[in-house]
Design a protein around this motif. Structure first.
Motif, PDB file in Angstrom:
ATOM      1  N   SER A 217      -6.070   6.773   0.974  1.00 47.75           N
ATOM      2  CA  SER A 217      -7.466   6.379   1.620  1.00 47.75           C
ATOM      3  C   SER A 217      -7.455   5.219   2.458  1.00 47.75           C
ATOM      4  O   SER A 217      -7.157   3.870   3.262  1.00 47.75           O
ATOM      5  N   ALA A 218      -6.837   4.121   0.951  1.00 47.62           N
ATOM      6  CA  ALA A 218      -6.771   2.742   0.959  1.00 47.62           C
ATOM      7  C   ALA A 218      -5.247   2.320   2.607  1.00 47.62           C
ATOM      8  O   ALA A 218      -5.029   1.440   3.379  1.00 47.62           O
ATOM      9  N   LEU A 219      -4.301   3.339   2.273  1.00 49.19           N
ATOM     10  CA  LEU A 219      -3.702   2.927   2.833  1.00 49.19           C
ATOM     11  C   LEU A 219      -3.599   3.685   4.740  1.00 49.19           C
ATOM     12  O   LEU A 219      -3.362   3.074   5.777  1.00 49.19           O
ATOM     13  N   ALA A 220      -4.672   4.312   4.552  1.00 52.95           N
ATOM     14  CA  ALA A 220      -5.431   4.957   5.651  1.00 52.95           C
ATOM     15  C   ALA A 220      -5.680   4.519   6.978  1.00 52.95           C
ATOM     16  O   ALA A 220      -5.849   4.004   7.934  1.00 52.95           O
ATOM     17  N   ASP A 221      -6.421   3.167   5.664  1.00 53.60           N
ATOM     18  CA  ASP A 221      -7.426   2.430   7.086  1.00 53.60           C
ATOM     19  C   ASP A 221      -6.572   1.148   7.321  1.00 53.60           C
ATOM     20  O   ASP A 221      -6.778   0.249   8.013  1.00 53.60           O
TER      21      ASP A 221
ATOM     22  N   ALA B 122      -2.018  13.403   5.492  1.00 52.65           N
ATOM     23  CA  ALA B 122      -2.915  13.318   4.475  1.00 52.65           C
ATOM     24  C   ALA B 122      -3.318  11.571   5.212  1.00 52.65           C
ATOM     25  O   ALA B 122      -4.671  11.634   5.060  1.00 52.65           O
ATOM     26  N   LEU B 123      -3.075  11.792   5.966  1.00 51.62           N
ATOM     27  CA  LEU B 123      -3.276  10.058   6.596  1.00 51.62           C
ATOM     28  C   LEU B 123      -4.293  10.672   8.129  1.00 51.62           C
ATOM     29  O   LEU B 123      -4.986   9.803   7.971  1.00 51.62           O
ATOM     30  N   LEU B 124      -3.946  11.849   8.227  1.00 48.13           N
ATOM     31  CA  LEU B 124      -4.324  12.202   9.616  1.00 48.13           C
ATOM     32  C   LEU B 124      -5.047  13.270   9.243  1.00 48.13           C
ATOM     33  O   LEU B 124      -4.837  13.810   9.832  1.00 48.13           O
ATOM     34  N   PRO B 125      -6.077  13.794   8.542  1.00 48.50           N
ATOM     35  CA  PRO B 125      -6.653  15.132   7.948  1.00 48.50           C
ATOM     36  C   PRO B 125      -7.279  15.716  10.222  1.00 48.50           C
ATOM     37  O   PRO B 125      -7.391  14.732  10.525  1.00 48.50           O
ATOM     38  N   ASP B 126      -6.700  16.698   9.348  1.00 43.04           N
ATOM     39  CA  ASP B 126      -7.808  17.805  10.361  1.00 43.04           C
ATOM     40  C   ASP B 126      -6.526  17.634  11.410  1.00 43.04           C
ATOM     41  O   ASP B 126      -7.466  18.174  12.551  1.00 43.04           O
ATOM     42  N   ARG B 127      -6.019  17.378  11.720  1.00 44.85           N
ATOM     43  CA  ARG B 127      -4.234  17.482  12.968  1.00 44.85           C
ATOM     44  C   ARG B 127      -3.145  17.717  12.217  1.00 44.85           C
ATOM     45  O   ARG B 127      -2.514  17.199  11.095  1.00 44.85           O
ATOM     46  N   THR B 128      -2.811  18.512  13.533  1.00 47.97           N
ATOM     47  CA  THR B 128      -1.266  18.668  12.840  1.00 47.97           C
ATOM     48  C   THR B 128      -0.220  17.830  13.288  1.00 47.97           C
ATOM     49  O   THR B 128      -0.169  16.730  14.242  1.00 47.97           O
TER      50      THR B 128
ATOM     51  N   ALA C 193      -4.705   8.541  -6.320  1.00 42.54           N
ATOM     52  CA  ALA C 193      -3.636   8.587  -5.392  1.00 42.54           C
ATOM     53  C   ALA C 193      -4.770   9.054  -3.641  1.00 42.54           C
ATOM     54  O   ALA C 193      -4.017   8.268  -2.943  1.00 42.54           O
ATOM     55  N   ALA C 194      -5.472   9.906  -4.081  1.00 40.16           N
ATOM     56  CA  ALA C 194      -6.524   9.524  -3.131  1.00 40.16           C
ATOM     57  C   ALA C 194      -7.116   8.817  -2.422  1.00 40.16           C
ATOM     58  O   ALA C 194      -7.090   8.212  -1.724  1.00 40.16           O
ATOM     59  N   GLY C 195      -7.694   7.671  -3.440  1.00 43.93           N
ATOM     60  CA  GLY C 195      -7.617   6.649  -3.162  1.00 43.93           C
ATOM     61  C   GLY C 195      -6.598   5.989  -2.494  1.00 43.93           C
ATOM     62  O   GLY C 195      -7.072   4.935  -1.645  1.00 43.93           O
ATOM     63  N   THR C 196      -5.471   5.403  -3.260  1.00 45.62           N
ATOM     64  CA  THR C 196      -3.928   4.819  -2.460  1.00 45.62           C
ATOM     65  C   THR C 196      -4.307   5.852  -1.333  1.00 45.62           C
ATOM     66  O   THR C 196      -4.106   4.539  -0.228  1.00 45.62           O
TER      67      THR C 196
ATOM     68  N   ALA D  69       0.669  -1.054   0.169  1.00 44.11           N
ATOM     69  CA  ALA D  69      -0.210   0.237  -0.021  1.00 44.11           C
ATOM     70  C   ALA D  69       1.040   1.051  -0.006  1.00 44.11           C
ATOM     71  O   ALA D  69       0.950   2.249  -0.751  1.00 44.11           O
ATOM     72  N   ALA D  70       2.148   1.437   0.517  1.00 44.08           N
ATOM     73  CA  ALA D  70       2.633   2.077   1.141  1.00 44.08           C
ATOM     74  C   ALA D  70       3.357   2.599  -0.265  1.00 44.08           C
ATOM     75  O   ALA D  70       3.535   3.888  -0.940  1.00 44.08           O
ATOM     76  N   GLN D  71       3.991   1.082  -1.145  1.00 42.47           N
ATOM     77  CA  GLN D  71       4.252   1.148  -2.857  1.00 42.47           C
ATOM     78  C   GLN D  71       3.723   1.976  -3.369  1.00 42.47           C
ATOM     79  O   GLN D  71       3.858   3.599  -4.516  1.00 42.47           O
ATOM     80  N   ALA D  72       1.952   2.035  -3.652  1.00 43.11           N
ATOM     81  CA  ALA D  72       1.792   2.257  -4.247  1.00 43.11           C
ATOM     82  C   ALA D  72       1.123   3.848  -4.422  1.00 43.11           C
ATOM     83  O   ALA D  72       0.727   4.473  -5.111  1.00 43.11           O
ATOM     84  N   VAL D  73       0.811   4.331  -2.886  1.00 42.70           N
ATOM     85  CA  VAL D  73       0.416   5.929  -2.307  1.00 42.70           C
ATOM     86  C   VAL D  73       2.331   6.053  -2.828  1.00 42.70           C
ATOM     87  O   VAL D  73       2.076   7.721  -4.239  1.00 42.70           O
ATOM     88  N   GLY D  74       3.245   5.834  -2.920  1.00 40.05           N
ATOM     89  CA  GLY D  74       3.975   6.481  -3.546  1.00 40.05           C
ATOM     90  C   GLY D  74       4.494   6.559  -4.969  1.00 40.05           C
ATOM     91  O   GLY D  74       4.744   7.882  -5.477  1.00 40.05           O
TER      92      GLY D  74
END
Length: 115
Positions: A56-60, A90-96, A51-54, A36-41
């Motif tokens: 999201s999959a990694l965030a899951d 991008a994986l932890l939205p609404d957070r610093t 990119a948004a889909g990949t 999943a990390a490779q797909a995002v990269g």
């Protein structure tokens, strides 16, 4: 909140450290997270429309299982391996999100700051 990620030979986990304590969260097979990390990269490098889909999959796989409280606004992340190249903001939205090399290094820096 401090998130320390570990990629073992076959499994992955995260240590979630908060003021009130710490807990370990199993994240599943390392091979799945690496893929999943490779797909995002690749999606980000190619500026692919999926990119948004990949992401999201990694965030899951690496963010949602942590079940961070909605009140958590600042997160320190110590990634490892393939996770070191990912945009955790991008994986932890609404957070610093800030990065630390390790929990030990962060502690030493905090102690030095207090002097």
């Amino acid at each position: 909140m401090l998130l320390l990620y570990a990629l073992f030979e076959k499994e992955a986990a995260a240590l979630v450290v908060a003021r009130g304590g710490a807990r370990i969260v199993a994240l599943g097979p390392r091979a799945t997270i690496d893929a999943a990390a490779q797909a995002v990269g690749e999606a980000l490098a190619d500026r692919a429309s999926d990119a948004a889909g990949t992401l999201s999959a990694l965030a899951d796989l690496v963010a949602k299982p942590l079940a961070l409280p909605a009140t958590t606004k600042r997160v320190l992340v110590s990634p490892t391996g393939a996770l070191s190249y990912l945009p955790f903001a991008a994986l932890l939205p609404d957070r610093t999100v800030a990065y630390v090399p390790s929990g030990t290094t962060y502690r030493l820096l905090r102690e030095e700051e207090a002097l």
